[in-house]
Design an enzyme around this catalytic site. Structure first.
Site, PDB file in Angstrom:
ATOM      1  N   LYS A 121       0.823  -1.211   0.000  1.00 25.46           N
ATOM      2  CA  LYS A 121       0.000   0.000   0.000  1.00 25.46           C
ATOM      3  C   LYS A 121       0.855   1.258   0.000  1.00 25.46           C
ATOM      4  O   LYS A 121       0.547   2.221  -0.686  1.00 25.46           O
ATOM      5  CB  LYS A 121      -0.970   0.005   1.183  1.00 25.46           C
ATOM      6  CG  LYS A 121      -2.062  -1.037   1.015  1.00 25.46           C
ATOM      7  CD  LYS A 121      -3.085  -0.988   2.123  1.00 25.46           C
ATOM      8  CE  LYS A 121      -4.106  -2.119   1.935  1.00 25.46           C
ATOM      9  NZ  LYS A 121      -4.995  -2.266   3.068  1.00 25.46           N
ATOM     10  N   LYS A 204      -6.237 -10.996  -5.554  1.00 27.73           N
ATOM     11  CA  LYS A 204      -7.375 -11.276  -4.672  1.00 27.73           C
ATOM     12  C   LYS A 204      -8.509 -10.273  -4.895  1.00 27.73           C
ATOM     13  O   LYS A 204      -8.262  -9.117  -5.268  1.00 27.73           O
ATOM     14  CB  LYS A 204      -6.948 -11.273  -3.208  1.00 27.73           C
ATOM     15  CG  LYS A 204      -6.617  -9.918  -2.649  1.00 27.73           C
ATOM     16  CD  LYS A 204      -6.518  -9.931  -1.121  1.00 27.73           C
ATOM     17  CE  LYS A 204      -6.261  -8.501  -0.657  1.00 27.73           C
ATOM     18  NZ  LYS A 204      -6.250  -8.286   0.765  1.00 27.73           N
ATOM     19  N   LYS A 207     -11.570  -4.817  -1.794  1.00 27.69           N
ATOM     20  CA  LYS A 207     -12.349  -3.588  -1.757  1.00 27.69           C
ATOM     21  C   LYS A 207     -11.568  -2.437  -2.370  1.00 27.69           C
ATOM     22  O   LYS A 207     -12.140  -1.470  -2.832  1.00 27.69           O
ATOM     23  CB  LYS A 207     -12.671  -3.237  -0.296  1.00 27.69           C
ATOM     24  CG  LYS A 207     -13.551  -4.277   0.374  1.00 27.69           C
ATOM     25  CD  LYS A 207     -13.945  -3.852   1.775  1.00 27.69           C
ATOM     26  CE  LYS A 207     -13.300  -4.726   2.832  1.00 27.69           C
ATOM     27  NZ  LYS A 207     -13.971  -4.715   4.127  1.00 27.69           N
TER      28      LYS A 207
END
Ligand code: TYM
Length: 341
Positions: A121, A204, A207
């Site tokens: 991230k 994966k 969200k």
């Protein structure tokens, strides 16, 4: 494991989920929540909506408020029973932040920097746009778990490293200051631990994906999910066979089908023998939509009555707080913090 810290009676489980979006997705359900529902029948289960963790994505206040309640509604609609488990909001129990600080003081800077979710991230956004909360995120997660003396933590595969860190921190604390925390184990069901994105089946379902077209959201209208599944990426062959390496898209659809119908992968392959990819997608879409219809309806119904949800959360916070406060007190005592008289 520190036997002194293990609660008498049933084993404990704890898990958490972030209220970062209007809807959970199928990966959250199959990877984690479905196990939460099973474990509440046999375990002393604590489940929390981790609103403090969600602050790391800097949400709009209005959205955070709505999503926190929507998360609770979805969890109940998916089968959590507040009579059987303790369902609560993380921020309602201040001990989470308090223990997190103690654990931060036991975590190496390099150790925290090696967490792959943080690395991924922060690399995407760059150091100046990465908040410090993202760096300490796994330590708050460790506090969530250790406070409840949890034996098991039902999560998807992507959380394995965070559970490892939790174990390391718990063990480090116990060996420095005496037995205080139960050392938890991850509870990761292999068959559904990683549901992939329908458009990018090697990544994966998430969200935070750039596009939501490969993400099956539980609260979406059936037509939307049907369309997404019918547009799923497959391959140029014709055979319906489970082969994650060479046929990631088809394998992902088979995983979803097998998880929802509770058939083995071999039986799922047999169901599609001689059929084409069009049939596979149509059938998977039907199975998913039929499964989610009552869940969505129930969640929407629950959201009509926020007072009822709030009363569930009040009770949950009281039960959670009692356990967490006791562990925090023991941890403070162990490290030499003088109690307030
Ligand atoms: P979150 O909200 O990102 O994810 C919630 C759960 O969903 C699982 N999951 C998946 N499983 C299979 N396939 C996928 N594509 C997929 N995507 C998500 C995650 O593994 C997770 O179990 N850091 C935690 C939140 C947390 C927590 C805790 C968990 C905070 N404190 C304490 C356990 C215990 C997380 O990933 O949330």
């Amino acid at each position: 494991m520190m036997s002194e810290a293990v609660p008498a009676g049933r084993e404990r489980v704890l898990s958490g989920i972030q209220p970062t979006h209007d809807s959970f997705h199928l990966g959250n359900y199959l990877g984690a929540i479905r196990q939460w529902v099973e474990l509440q029948k046999t375990h002393d289960a604590f489940y929390c909506v981790v609103d403090l963790h969600a602050l790391t994505v800097e949400p709009e206040p209005k959205a955070l408020r709505a999503r926190t309640l929507a998360s609770v509604a979805q969890l109940i609609a998916l089968g959590l029973d507040p009579e059987k488990c303790t369902l609560f909001i993380q921020s309602h129990v201040p001990a989470h932040n308090q223990l997190a600080w103690v654990l931060e003081c036991l975590t190496g800077f390099g150790e925290a920097g090696r967490m792959t979710q943080f690395k991924d991230k922060s690399q995407k956004s760059g150091a100046d746009r990465t908040v410090v909360g993202l760096f300490t995120y796994p330590i708050l997660q460790a506090a969530d778990i250790l406070l409840y003396q949890a034996n098991k933590v039902p999560v998807g595969e992507d959380q394995r490293q965070h559970i490892e860190l939790t174990r390391d921190l718990g063990q480090r604390f116990n060996s420095k200051f005496g037995p205080t925390f139960t050392i938890p184990e991850g509870y990761i069901i292999k068959a559904a631990a990683k549901i992939n994105d329908l458009q990018d089946p090697t990544a994966k379902m998430s969200k935070s994906s750039a596009s939501q077209s490969g993400v099956i959201e539980l609260m979406d209208a059936p037509e939307i999910n049907t369309k997404k599944i019918k547009s799923a990426v497959t391959d140029t062959e014709r055979e319906i066979r489970f082969d994650e390496k060479n046929k990631a898209g088809v394998s992902n659809l088979l995983t979803i089908y097998s998880a929802l119908t509770k058939k083995s992968i071999a039986d799922s392959e047999a169901d599609f023998a001689g059929k084409g990819y069009g049939d596979l997608k149509t059938t998977v879409a039907e199975v998913v939509v039929d499964y989610l219809k009552p869940v969505r309806a129930k969640a929407l119904e629950l959201l009509q009555d926020p007072a009822h949800l709030n009363s569930i959360l009040k009770l949950g916070a009281e039960k959670a707080d009692a356990v967490a406060t006791k562990t925090l007190k023991d941890a403070y005592d162990a490290i030499g913090i003088i109690p307030r008289n």
